[in-house]
Every structure is written in C-alpha cells, then in structure tokens.
Design a protein around this motif. Structure first.
Motif: not given
Length: 437
Positions: A290, A293, A300-301, A304, A325, A344, A348
């Motif tokens: 994470v 980010l 994020g995309e 994911c 995480t 954020a 996610l």
C-alpha cells in the motif's frame, strides 16, 4: 417490552459481546424504523465515525441523531437508552460525539464513561483504566497519532479531552465499592444536568449490578447517555446464550468451502496474528504494497488487479487467500494526512474484496475500519444479522439471502486489538473444520 438499547457504534466491532440483533449500515429513517421494530432488545447503527476527521464525524452523527429522533417519534418509543460505543483503549471522538448526541437527542441527566471490556483485558479500578493491568496511558494506544492522550485516571482523561471544560473535580466517580454495595440506585436517581460520570468494572457481574440499577432508574424517568466499550452492552441487553456456539460456526460456512481473509489493521497485535495465520495449512498470502499509493495515482488500479488475480488463483487451488496490507511503518505530516491515506487504503481493499470469487465459503475482516467498510462498501449491505461470537470479542454476521453476490455468507468482524497471537488462526480453523457430530 424491554428497554431498547440503541448503540451508535463508531466502528463495527461494538457488537462483539452480543448476538441475534441487527446491525444497520445506513441511517435513513426507514432503515432506522426497521432496527427499532426488531424483536432484539439491542440494535447497532454503524456510523464509522472513528475513521473520519472531526468535521465529517460531526456531520454524520448529526444526521444519524436527527433521523433517529424522527424514527423514535414515529414508533412512539420512549423506553430506550442511547450508547455512544467506542474504543476500549479510549481512542475516538470524545467529547465530540456525546456532545452532539446530547444536543440532538437530549436533555440527559448524566452521561457515563464505561470503557471496560473484559474480553479484551480492559478493566477499570478506582477510576483508572487498565489494559492487562497496565494503565492505558502507558500503552501504544495512548500514543495514537489521531486520538492520543496522557491520562489513565478517567477524571483527568475527561478534563484533558474537554480542554478543561469539565474539570476532573466535577466528574462523578462510581467505583467498585459503590457498584457492589448499597445505595447505587439512589445516586443514579439524583443525577441531573448531564453530569459526567466515570464507572469502574473488573468483571461482568459488576456491570450486571450496575445495569440493573441503570434500567431501574430509567424506568423511573431518568434519561442517560453512555460512552462505552462493549462489555456494558452485554449487561444492558441481558441476552440468553447465543444459538450457534463459537466452536460450531463452521456449520454456517457455505458448502464447507474455503474462504477469504482481508487484513487492514496495522497495530502490532494484528501483525502478530497475521504471522501466525500465514503458517496455517490451506492459506495463501497475498501482500498488498500500500505504500505505493503515496507515489502514483494509478497504483491503486495495479495493486487491485494483482491482488484479485492472486486471490482467484488461490481459490481455484482450494486455498483461502489472506489479503493483507504491507507492514511497513509509514510517517505522515499530520493526523489529517494519515486519515486520508487510511481512506485510500480502505478504498483499495474494498475494490479487491468486491472482486473476490463469488463461491467463497466465508470472509474474515481484520480491523475495525476494514470491517465497517466490508459491510457498507465491500458488500454494500443495508442491514446484517449478528449470529454471535466465534471468539471472545469477535463477531460473526450473516449477509441476507438475497445478496446479489454473496448470499448467506458468514462474515467475521475481527477488531485489530483483540485476542492473543493465535486468535486469527483459531478463527480460521473454526471456520475451516466442520464441527464434530
């Protein structure tokens, strides 16, 4: 009809000592009406305000209270208690939340600060709050960058958090000798003008006695507000044993299939529990970096997509993906920046959760904020029915039968700071192994 206990829960783990009641993920008047009409003596409105900045938390709580006032009037319900449920280690928007509840739903004769949570080793003695016999101001929780504090002696904590508006000498104390002796009811009846009262508790029987006196006083017309952890709710609701024993929760798993685990909580205890879980047979670790980010808008995309693909592969192999995480310690310029980053990360995790295989048998959500978002965002629930506890302080809810992706899915709401090092692995094993017949 018993007194209705209406809990405004600042994260979704406050139901960790009760069962068979509704959790409300929305607070429009119609949804509140459903909760108030439910047969259970207790209902939870999950506001998630602990995850919000003060201004946003205040706005949310005002909306909840205003709609609740309408729903109460429509139901002609007058026999009720309001509980602002929060963290047993004294973190949260206090006195902001009790001030707003008093403003919108008052007047109250008193508000009680009752932070003991016996299942998690939190007790209060001589008005000092402890975690496993250590005064809480000496623990990591007192150093929280958003909700930190300096005092374990609750009158001093109140003075600190109110900025001196309520000095320590003005705080009334109900200690163990008061609870276990005589005269408690008379003291409660004499309270007025929203007096601040701090309450001791070392075991559930203390709260049973205290709750009995509270309900007696309420039946005499006294109006009380609570700022509490979960254990007092057990005594106020006075529920029978839960219908599905903790050891038999595997009977609720959909067709005995493997599940999925989402770990968002970053406290030390959660990390210890995660390490133990990852050693269990049948699990597949799916780390999510994470910290990326912070460096790229498109991170994020990518994260994911990668985590979703890994979870799908694990499921096809008959394993339970554990999506967690990264444990890297991050620093932020201020509390606001930390909250925004947390939002954020949660966004996610919920995007990953929504892409989980529809055939999972169960879902474990680790962390208070993560659990709230799991119910409201990941699963997009309006209400959920609480089955009970799979471990002391760890709740299981069931999604509705008409859920479009995950009907009748057992979902574990696991607070970040509850249980020993083996607790998360224990919950996994209880859901992964069918009960003996």
């Amino acid at each position: 009809m018993p007194t209705k206990i209406i809990v405004l829960d600042d994260d979704p783990t406050g139901s960790q000592t009760v069962h068979s009641c509704l959790l409300l993920l929305r607070w429009d008047v119609e949804t509140l009406r459903i909760g108030l009409a439910d047969a259970s003596p207790i209902v939870f409105i999950l506001t998630n305000t602990r995850a919000l900045a003060p201004e946003a938390a205040a706005g949310t709580l005002r909306e909840v209270c205003d709609n609740l006032k309408v729903a109460l009037a429509e139901q002609s319900l007058t026999d009720y208690l309001i509980v602002s449920r929060s963290d047993s280690t004294l973190r949260g928007h206090y006195p902001l939340e009790t001030d707003i509840v008093a403003e919108r739903l008052g007047p109250f004769d008193a508000h009680f600060l009752v932070p003991a949570f016996f299942e998690g080793g939190r007790t209060t003695r001589d008005s000092v709050h402890y975690l496993n016999d250590v005064p809480v101001h000496r623990t990591e929780f007192a150093r929280d960058s958003v909700f930190g504090y300096e005092h374990s002696y609750l009158p001093d904590y109140v003075a600190e958090k109110t900025g001196g508006r309520t000095p320590a000498m003005a705080v009334e104390r109900i200690v163990l000798a008061d609870i276990r002796g005589d005269g408690l009811l008379d003291r409660l009846v004499a309270l007025k003008d929203n007096r601040t009262v701090v309450v001791d508790g070392e075991k559930q029987s203390d709260f049973d006695r205290f709750a009995a006196a509270i309900l007696n006083a309420a039946h005499r017309g006294k109006r009380f507000l609570f700022r509490s952890a979960a254990s007092i709710l057990t005594s106020l609701a006075a529920l029978p044993p839960q219908p599905v024993p903790a050891e038999a929760m595997a009977s609720c798993v959909r067709e005995g299939r493997p599940g999925a685990v989402i770990v968002g909580s970053h406290v030390r205890k959660s990390t210890e529990q995660l390490e133990k879980l990852l050693q269990e047979p049948g699990v597949a670790g799916v780390p999510v970096a994470v910290e990326q980010l912070l460096h790229a808008d498109t991170a994020g995309e990518k994260l994911c997509a990668e985590a979703s693909a890994a979870a799908a592969v694990a499921h096809l192999e008959g394993k339970t993906p554990v999506i967690y995480t990264s444990r890297t310690e991050l620093t932020f310029a201020d509390a606001q920046a930390r909250l925004h980053f947390g939002e954020a990360v949660s966004k996610l995790l919920m995007a990953i959760e929504r892409r989980l295989p529809e055939s999972i048998g169960f879902l474990i959500s680790k962390g208070g904020i993560t659990s709230n978002d799991t119910l409201s965002e990941g699963l997009n629930l309006r209400t959920a029915r609480l089955l009970g506890q799979i471990l002391a302080g760890v709740s299981v809810v069931l999604t509705p039968a008409d859920h479009p992706r995950f009907p009748e899915l057992p979902v574990v709401l696991f607070p970040g700071n509850v249980g020993d090092a083996d607790a998360l692995a224990t919950v996994y094993r209880r859901l992964s192994n069918p009960p003996a017949l």
